[in-house]
Scaffold this active site. Structure first.
Site, PDB file in Angstrom:
ATOM      1  N   GLY A 144       0.934  -1.221  -0.034  1.00  0.00           N
ATOM      2  CA  GLY A 144       0.075   0.152   0.071  1.00  0.00           C
ATOM      3  C   GLY A 144       0.834   1.352  -0.053  1.00  0.00           C
ATOM      4  O   GLY A 144       1.814   1.120  -0.762  1.00  0.00           O
ATOM      5  N   LYS A 191       3.655   1.855   9.758  1.00  0.00           N
ATOM      6  CA  LYS A 191       4.724   2.675  10.412  1.00  0.00           C
ATOM      7  C   LYS A 191       4.106   3.933  10.941  1.00  0.00           C
ATOM      8  O   LYS A 191       4.448   4.440  12.010  1.00  0.00           O
ATOM      9  CB  LYS A 191       5.608   3.274   8.972  1.00  0.00           C
ATOM     10  CG  LYS A 191       6.363   2.118   8.381  1.00  0.00           C
ATOM     11  CD  LYS A 191       7.279   2.589   7.159  1.00  0.00           C
ATOM     12  CE  LYS A 191       7.622   1.519   6.391  1.00  0.00           C
ATOM     13  NZ  LYS A 191       6.670   0.934   5.654  1.00  0.00           N
ATOM     14  N   GLU A 230      -8.011  -0.624   3.253  1.00  0.00           N
ATOM     15  CA  GLU A 230      -6.996  -0.645   4.260  1.00  0.00           C
ATOM     16  C   GLU A 230      -7.799  -2.163   5.178  1.00  0.00           C
ATOM     17  O   GLU A 230      -8.420  -1.795   6.094  1.00  0.00           O
ATOM     18  CB  GLU A 230      -6.552   0.468   5.014  1.00  0.00           C
ATOM     19  CG  GLU A 230      -6.255   1.491   4.182  1.00  0.00           C
ATOM     20  CD  GLU A 230      -4.740   1.353   3.614  1.00  0.00           C
ATOM     21  OE1 GLU A 230      -3.755   0.849   4.483  1.00  0.00           O
ATOM     22  OE2 GLU A 230      -4.477   1.997   2.651  1.00  0.00           O
ATOM     23  N   ILE A 267      -5.993  -6.998  10.351  1.00  0.00           N
ATOM     24  CA  ILE A 267      -6.277  -8.040  10.864  1.00  0.00           C
ATOM     25  C   ILE A 267      -6.247  -8.144  12.308  1.00  0.00           C
ATOM     26  O   ILE A 267      -5.083  -7.840  12.643  1.00  0.00           O
ATOM     27  CB  ILE A 267      -5.829  -9.302   9.943  1.00  0.00           C
ATOM     28  CG1 ILE A 267      -6.097  -9.199   8.645  1.00  0.00           C
ATOM     29  CG2 ILE A 267      -6.271 -10.616  10.499  1.00  0.00           C
ATOM     30  CD1 ILE A 267      -5.293 -10.222   7.747  1.00  0.00           C
ATOM     31  N   HIS A 307      -4.798 -10.019  14.706  1.00  0.00           N
ATOM     32  CA  HIS A 307      -3.997 -11.185  14.887  1.00  0.00           C
ATOM     33  C   HIS A 307      -2.594 -10.652  14.823  1.00  0.00           C
ATOM     34  O   HIS A 307      -2.268  -9.851  14.112  1.00  0.00           O
ATOM     35  CB  HIS A 307      -4.370 -12.293  13.912  1.00  0.00           C
ATOM     36  CG  HIS A 307      -3.615 -13.352  14.285  1.00  0.00           C
ATOM     37  ND1 HIS A 307      -3.747 -14.218  15.210  1.00  0.00           N
ATOM     38  CD2 HIS A 307      -2.414 -13.937  13.472  1.00  0.00           C
ATOM     39  CE1 HIS A 307      -2.951 -15.294  14.957  1.00  0.00           C
ATOM     40  NE2 HIS A 307      -2.033 -15.210  14.145  1.00  0.00           N
ATOM     41  N   LYS A 330     -16.118  10.215   8.140  1.00  0.00           N
ATOM     42  CA  LYS A 330     -16.093  11.435   8.562  1.00  0.00           C
ATOM     43  C   LYS A 330     -14.572  11.843   8.301  1.00  0.00           C
ATOM     44  O   LYS A 330     -13.894  10.939   8.191  1.00  0.00           O
ATOM     45  CB  LYS A 330     -16.277  11.623  10.409  1.00  0.00           C
ATOM     46  CG  LYS A 330     -15.709  10.519  11.049  1.00  0.00           C
ATOM     47  CD  LYS A 330     -15.902  10.740  12.491  1.00  0.00           C
ATOM     48  CE  LYS A 330     -15.992   9.681  13.042  1.00  0.00           C
ATOM     49  NZ  LYS A 330     -16.454   9.765  14.644  1.00  0.00           N
ATOM     50  N   PHE A 362     -11.410  12.913   9.923  1.00  0.00           N
ATOM     51  CA  PHE A 362     -10.940  13.232  11.365  1.00  0.00           C
ATOM     52  C   PHE A 362     -10.087  14.409  11.219  1.00  0.00           C
ATOM     53  O   PHE A 362      -9.198  14.684  10.282  1.00  0.00           O
ATOM     54  CB  PHE A 362     -10.194  11.938  11.720  1.00  0.00           C
ATOM     55  CG  PHE A 362     -10.984  10.795  11.725  1.00  0.00           C
ATOM     56  CD1 PHE A 362     -11.718  10.544  12.964  1.00  0.00           C
ATOM     57  CD2 PHE A 362     -10.982   9.824  10.907  1.00  0.00           C
ATOM     58  CE1 PHE A 362     -12.512   9.512  13.186  1.00  0.00           C
ATOM     59  CE2 PHE A 362     -11.953   8.666  11.022  1.00  0.00           C
ATOM     60  CZ  PHE A 362     -12.585   8.670  11.991  1.00  0.00           C
TER      61      PHE A 362
HETATM   62  P1  ADP Z   1       1.886  -1.463   3.053  1.00  0.00           P
HETATM   63  O1  ADP Z   1       0.306  -1.732   3.241  1.00  0.00           O
HETATM   64  O2  ADP Z   1       2.182  -0.375   2.452  1.00  0.00           O
HETATM   65  O3  ADP Z   1       2.476  -2.678   2.859  1.00  0.00           O
HETATM   66  P2  ADP Z   1       1.638  -1.451   6.061  1.00  0.00           P
HETATM   67  O4  ADP Z   1       2.301  -0.631   6.956  1.00  0.00           O
HETATM   68  O5  ADP Z   1       0.141  -1.045   6.188  1.00  0.00           O
HETATM   69  O6  ADP Z   1       2.240  -1.037   4.657  1.00  0.00           O
HETATM   70  O7  ADP Z   1       1.727  -2.800   6.266  1.00  0.00           O
HETATM   71  C1  ADP Z   1       0.764  -3.919   5.663  1.00  0.00           C
HETATM   72  C2  ADP Z   1       1.410  -5.307   5.669  1.00  0.00           C
HETATM   73  O8  ADP Z   1       1.689  -5.917   6.782  1.00  0.00           O
HETATM   74  C3  ADP Z   1       0.455  -6.244   5.094  1.00  0.00           C
HETATM   75  O9  ADP Z   1       0.654  -6.147   3.894  1.00  0.00           O
HETATM   76  C4  ADP Z   1       0.892  -7.643   5.420  1.00  0.00           C
HETATM   77  O10 ADP Z   1       1.995  -8.181   4.858  1.00  0.00           O
HETATM   78  C5  ADP Z   1       1.471  -7.161   6.965  1.00  0.00           C
HETATM   79  N1  ADP Z   1       0.683  -7.456   8.096  1.00  0.00           N
HETATM   80  C6  ADP Z   1       1.422  -8.080   9.320  1.00  0.00           C
HETATM   81  N2  ADP Z   1       0.166  -8.218  10.259  1.00  0.00           N
HETATM   82  C7  ADP Z   1      -0.815  -7.629   9.905  1.00  0.00           C
HETATM   83  C8  ADP Z   1      -2.104  -7.578  10.314  1.00  0.00           C
HETATM   84  N3  ADP Z   1      -2.431  -7.751  11.611  1.00  0.00           N
HETATM   85  N4  ADP Z   1      -3.197  -6.982   9.509  1.00  0.00           N
HETATM   86  C9  ADP Z   1      -2.802  -6.678   8.343  1.00  0.00           C
HETATM   87  N5  ADP Z   1      -1.563  -6.520   7.655  1.00  0.00           N
HETATM   88  C10 ADP Z   1      -0.493  -7.132   8.147  1.00  0.00           C
HETATM   89 MG    MG Z   2      -1.104  -0.889   4.225  1.00  0.00          MG
END
Ligand code: ADP
Ligand code: MG
Length: 122
Positions: A14, A20, A77, A80, A82, A105, A107
């Protein structure tokens, strides 16, 4: 109207801002997968179920369209509820959206967005 949507697709990178910036990682689908959802789906936070690689089914919350970030393109977005040992970019993610938690909304601060998401998760 009834709220039962299903999404299946490969997890893509994404904007790298989920984990981050917010400490809430959010998995992203490619735009073609989002095109399978109704075009007029409301912005907001949804609840449902998610499974990575057809593994265990976990609760999830998803944010559509990201109004805080003023997205111009469709995005969803998926956080999960977990703790995964590893990231799962490139893996197949199944998502069933079953509920609508918080309406659209804009924020006024990042802090209010984070606390709304955390309240939704609890
Ligand atoms: P990006 O979506 O740009 O890769 P993110 O910081 O949003 O960056 O991190 C998303 C990624 O983190 C997911 O694609 C997945 O591989 C990993 N991830 C690890 N744990 C989770 C979780 N509990 N829910 C969603 N994504 C998770
Ligand atoms: Mg993401």
């Amino acid at each position: 109207r009834s709220l039962l949507f299903f999404c299946l697709g490969q997890v893509v990178h994404g904007f790298g801002r989920g984990s981050k910036q917010l400490d809430i990682p959010t998995a992203n689908f490619p735009e073609q997968v989002l095109d399978s959802l109704p075009a007029d789906i409301s912005t907001g936070i949804y609840s449902g179920w998610a499974s990575v690689r057809s593994g265990a089914i976990h609760k999830m919350v998803s944010i559509g369209w990201n109004p805080y970030y003023k997205n111009v393109t469709k995005s969803m977005e998926i956080h999960i509820i977990h703790t995964f040992k590893e990231d799962f970019h490139g893996e197949i993610l199944n998502v069933a959206i079953v509920g609508y938690l918080i309406s659209e909304k804009n924020f006024d601060s990042l802090e209010s967005l984070i606390s709304a998401i955390q309240e939704a998760v609890i």
